[in-house]
Each structure stands twice: as structure tokens, then as C-alpha cells.
Design a protein around this motif. Structure first.
Motif, PDB file in Angstrom:
ATOM      1  N   ASP A 193      22.589  51.872   0.134  1.00 44.87           N
ATOM      2  CA  ASP A 193      21.746  52.111  -1.169  1.00 44.87           C
ATOM      3  C   ASP A 193      21.637  50.570  -1.234  1.00 44.87           C
ATOM      4  O   ASP A 193      22.578  50.011  -2.086  1.00 44.87           O
ATOM      5  CB  ASP A 193      22.249  52.995  -2.069  1.00 44.87           C
ATOM      6  CG  ASP A 193      21.402  53.137  -3.335  1.00 44.87           C
ATOM      7  OD1 ASP A 193      21.074  51.953  -4.089  1.00 44.87           O
ATOM      8  OD2 ASP A 193      21.093  54.181  -3.884  1.00 44.87           O
ATOM      9  N   SER A 194      20.609  50.003  -1.455  1.00 39.89           N
ATOM     10  CA  SER A 194      20.027  48.832  -1.796  1.00 39.89           C
ATOM     11  C   SER A 194      20.459  48.461  -3.099  1.00 39.89           C
ATOM     12  O   SER A 194      21.179  47.243  -3.645  1.00 39.89           O
ATOM     13  CB  SER A 194      18.533  48.257  -1.505  1.00 39.89           C
ATOM     14  OG  SER A 194      18.514  48.459  -0.024  1.00 39.89           O
ATOM     15  N   ASN A 244      14.107  49.762   9.448  1.00 35.49           N
ATOM     16  CA  ASN A 244      13.544  49.111   8.444  1.00 35.49           C
ATOM     17  C   ASN A 244      14.274  49.488   7.073  1.00 35.49           C
ATOM     18  O   ASN A 244      13.766  49.312   5.998  1.00 35.49           O
ATOM     19  CB  ASN A 244      12.065  49.125   8.374  1.00 35.49           C
ATOM     20  CG  ASN A 244      11.106  48.712   9.275  1.00 35.49           C
ATOM     21  OD1 ASN A 244      11.562  47.473   9.693  1.00 35.49           O
ATOM     22  ND2 ASN A 244      10.333  49.261   9.825  1.00 35.49           N
ATOM     23  N   ARG A 245      15.455  49.950   7.164  1.00 37.12           N
ATOM     24  CA  ARG A 245      16.149  50.080   6.059  1.00 37.12           C
ATOM     25  C   ARG A 245      17.562  49.610   6.216  1.00 37.12           C
ATOM     26  O   ARG A 245      17.983  48.989   7.411  1.00 37.12           O
ATOM     27  CB  ARG A 245      16.503  51.638   5.907  1.00 37.12           C
ATOM     28  CG  ARG A 245      15.533  52.396   5.388  1.00 37.12           C
ATOM     29  CD  ARG A 245      15.733  53.705   5.137  1.00 37.12           C
ATOM     30  NE  ARG A 245      14.093  54.915   4.953  1.00 37.12           N
ATOM     31  CZ  ARG A 245      14.324  56.110   4.515  1.00 37.12           C
ATOM     32  NH1 ARG A 245      15.500  56.521   4.348  1.00 37.12           N
ATOM     33  NH2 ARG A 245      13.404  56.549   4.199  1.00 37.12           N
ATOM     34  N   MET A 276      19.228  44.632   8.050  1.00 33.53           N
ATOM     35  CA  MET A 276      18.228  45.401   8.131  1.00 33.53           C
ATOM     36  C   MET A 276      17.978  46.209   9.505  1.00 33.53           C
ATOM     37  O   MET A 276      17.762  45.311  10.505  1.00 33.53           O
ATOM     38  CB  MET A 276      16.760  44.861   7.828  1.00 33.53           C
ATOM     39  CG  MET A 276      15.712  45.679   7.474  1.00 33.53           C
ATOM     40  SD  MET A 276      15.754  46.769   5.938  1.00 33.53           S
ATOM     41  CE  MET A 276      15.880  45.418   4.635  1.00 33.53           C
ATOM     42  N   TYR A 287      16.456  55.369  10.034  1.00 33.58           N
ATOM     43  CA  TYR A 287      16.934  54.217   9.434  1.00 33.58           C
ATOM     44  C   TYR A 287      16.267  52.986   9.553  1.00 33.58           C
ATOM     45  O   TYR A 287      16.526  51.959   9.046  1.00 33.58           O
ATOM     46  CB  TYR A 287      18.406  53.902   9.916  1.00 33.58           C
ATOM     47  CG  TYR A 287      19.660  54.875   9.476  1.00 33.58           C
ATOM     48  CD1 TYR A 287      19.143  55.931   8.575  1.00 33.58           C
ATOM     49  CD2 TYR A 287      20.833  55.020   9.821  1.00 33.58           C
ATOM     50  CE1 TYR A 287      20.052  56.948   8.049  1.00 33.58           C
ATOM     51  CE2 TYR A 287      21.696  55.937   9.648  1.00 33.58           C
ATOM     52  CZ  TYR A 287      21.424  56.930   8.541  1.00 33.58           C
ATOM     53  OH  TYR A 287      22.224  57.892   8.089  1.00 33.58           O
ATOM     54  N   GLU A 310      23.515  54.314   6.069  1.00 37.25           N
ATOM     55  CA  GLU A 310      22.491  53.553   5.333  1.00 37.25           C
ATOM     56  C   GLU A 310      23.010  53.238   4.072  1.00 37.25           C
ATOM     57  O   GLU A 310      23.996  53.804   3.431  1.00 37.25           O
ATOM     58  CB  GLU A 310      21.221  54.583   4.873  1.00 37.25           C
ATOM     59  CG  GLU A 310      20.149  53.848   4.074  1.00 37.25           C
ATOM     60  CD  GLU A 310      18.988  54.879   3.996  1.00 37.25           C
ATOM     61  OE1 GLU A 310      17.823  54.247   3.112  1.00 37.25           O
ATOM     62  OE2 GLU A 310      19.006  56.089   4.246  1.00 37.25           O
TER      63      GLU A 310
END
Length: 322
Positions: A74-75, A10-11, A26, A8, A72
Motif C-alpha cells: 500500500d503506497s 505497475n504496482r 514497481m 501487480y 503488493e
């Protein structure tokens, strides 16, 4: 778990904390105790009357022991949502049934007053499930289920209106690491000082113990405006207020006490064991008007070592089911 979070880094992630916050940012790193570092982060504050408020936090560290859930985001999907139009109930603090602390390990022998009432029996059952020793203070030992008796460390037959009986319960079962008070008057709503007097004696004896941990079950009517309370419930609510005053007079930080006010206590669990809401000084928002005796017994026992509720009066209830 820390290794699982490496993917994860840098996500964009969403974190739900133990104290009921939702923080999005982030992920820049974490360690073996799940302390995590977020960059360009913000907190999402939910409300059932207006859209989601986003509070900018920037570079932010969350302690590992405060992380309940992390996942995470989803951007693209997240950007497509109009948070200003989304309404939702505010998050409540999490209750993690498997979260044990050093304080929990230190609580080995628990004395339960009111042990043969519906709530008291549920407390006995929960203490046994947690593999701790339990001492039951009862007026009538025949009310203890036969299957449970052999599992109890001790049964003290006595009357909470007799100070000598309370003293004997402590002296014959040293050391007592925690006390649960689940006293009630059944359906008798007449004026009484029986419970507050008993609590005074219990507190006095507990102060002599090496570990001083106490949970007390009180009425949720304490959260009501007195003008809205039916007169018939006034005398009993006065007695519960006297009990709360006794607890609030304890200023010693080493004496851990929690006052717990449930709504209607149900025999059946409305949403599943271990699912309940806790809020300081009020009936929990988003809650129903009941709690199962099993969940109440569970929290009365576990709150003996939950530092976050020390010296607090909290409401406890099952979530609303729609």
C-alpha cells in the motif's frame, strides 16, 4: 503463479528472496518461471541497532528461483512509515521444505552413520518420509524401532572404528548417493580420534562412488572463542575441529559436503517442525540456543542436495521465541 502476478504489474511490490533480502519496487513484468523485473527499486536492510537502510537499485531483475514471497505494498501506508526509526532483526535465508532440485531427485540411496542415536534416528525417519532408500549403519540393530526396520533398504551391523566394516557398508549397498554422519560420544568427553578416523575412511569410500554427497554433524563449540570454552569440552571440540579440517581439505567441487553445527539438541520442537535458521560460519543471528532432533535430522538429509551450502560450515538453530 505468474498469471496471479499480472494484477501487480505497475504496482509497488515487496519481494522477500530466498537468500534473505527485502527488495521493494514497481513491478514491470514477469515470466512463467517468476523471473521478475522491478523499476525504481531499493533494498531494505534491517538492523536491530539502527533504522532501516535503503539501498537504491533502480531497474532490477530477480531470478524466479530466488523469490520466496511477493506481495503488493500500500503506497500511502508505506510513505507514512518512518523507516529510519524502525529497527528489526536482519532477515535470514529461507529454508523451503518443498523445494526440490534435480540434485535432490538424483539422491536415491542414503547411508546414515550413527543411525541409532537421537539425531541418527531422526535422519532415518526423514529419509523415509522423503521416500528415499536408507541404509542404517549401527552397532546394535536392536536399537532400531521395530516399526522402522521393514522400511529400511538395509541394516549394516558394524563398528566405525573398523575400516573393514565401513568399506563393507558401501560395497554391499551400491550405489550410495549420499552419506549422513551423525556420530557422537554420548556423554563421554574424554579425548578421542574415533570420529575423525571414521570420517577419513568414509570420505575415502565415498570418493569411489559416482555421486559424492556428504553431511556431517559437528559441535557448535567450533564457533566459540577457545578462551571462553570450559576446559572439559576442549578434547571433544578438538576432535570436531579435526573432522572439519578433513572436510575443508576436500577441494574437488564435485564432492558436495556440508558441515552442520547445532546448539543444544532438544527432543521436542520449540517452534514447529521445519522452522529453523541457517547461517554460514556462525550461530544464526536471532536464534535460540537449541534445535529439535527432528529439524536437525531434516536439514542433515536435505543439505545433501542444497547447492548453496556446498563446501560450507553452517550453524543451525531454531528461531528465538522471545
Amino acid at each position: 503463479m505468474s498469471a496471479a502476478l499480472d494484477s501487480y504489474v505497475n504496482r509497488l511490490v515487496s519481494v522477500i528472496t530466498q537468500d534473505g533480502r527485502n527488495i521493494v519496487g514497481m513491478l514491470k513484468g514477469c515470466d512463467q518461471t517468476i523471473n521478475i523485473i522491478l523499476d525504481d527499486s531499493h533494498e531494505r536492510v534491517y538492523s536491530n541497532t539502527q533504522g532501516v537502510e535503503q539501498v537504491k537499485l533502480g531497474l532490477y531483475i530477480i531470478r524466479g528461483d530466488n523469490v520466496a514471497i511477493i506481495g503488493e505494498v500500500d503506497s500511502e501506508t508505506d510513505k507514512a512509515m518512518d523507516l529510519a526509526k524502525i529497527k528489526a532483526e536482519p532477515l535470514n535465508p529461507c529454508i523451503c521444505l518443498k523445494r526440490f532440485s534435480k540434485m535432490a531427485d538424483e539422491v536415491k540411496r542414503i547411508l546414515v552413520f550413527g543411525a541409532t542415536g537421537n539425531t541418527g534416528l531422526a535422519c532415518l525417519e526423514q529419509v523415509l518420509k522423503l521416500e528415499k532408500k536408507v541404509v542404517a549403519f549401527v552397532r546394535d540393530p536392536e536399537k532400531i524401532p521395530a516399526s522402522m526396520k521393514p522400511q529400511l533398504a538395509s541394516v549394516v551391523v558394524g563398528d566405525v572404528e573398523n575400516q573393514g566394516d565401513i568399506t563393507r557398508a558401501f560395497q554391499e549397498n551400491q550405489p550410495i548417493d549420499g552419506v549422513v554422519v551423525a556420530l557422537g560420544t554420548r556423554n563421554n568427553l574424554d579425548p578421542t580420534t574415533m570420529m575423525s578416523q571414521a570420517l577419513t575412511w568414509i570420505v575415502g569410500e565415498l570418493k569411489k562412488q559416482p555421486k559424492q554427497r556428504l553431511t556431517v554433524c559437528l559441535s557448535a563449540f567450533l564457533f566459540w572463542e577457545r578462551s571462553k570454552l570450559k576446559p572439559i569440552f576442549g578434547p571433544l571440540t578438538d576432535e570436531h575441529e579435526r573432522m572439519l579440517n578433513i572436510l575443508e581439505s576436500i577441494k574437488d567441487e564435485q564432492f558436495h559436503w556440508v558441515a552442520i553445527s547445532p546448539p543444544h539438541i532438544a527432543s521436542e520442537d520449540p517452534v514447529g517442525f521445519g522452522t529453523y535458521l541457517v547461517e554460514e560460519g556462525a550461530v544464526p543471528s536471532g536464534a535460540s540456543r537449541k534445535i529439535s532432533k527432528y529439524d536437525l535430522g531434516d536439514f542433515l538429509v536435505r543439505a545433501l542436495w542444497m547447492k548453496e551450502y556446498g563446501h560450507k560450515h553452517v550453524g543451525l538453530a531454531a528461531p528465538a521465541t522471545g
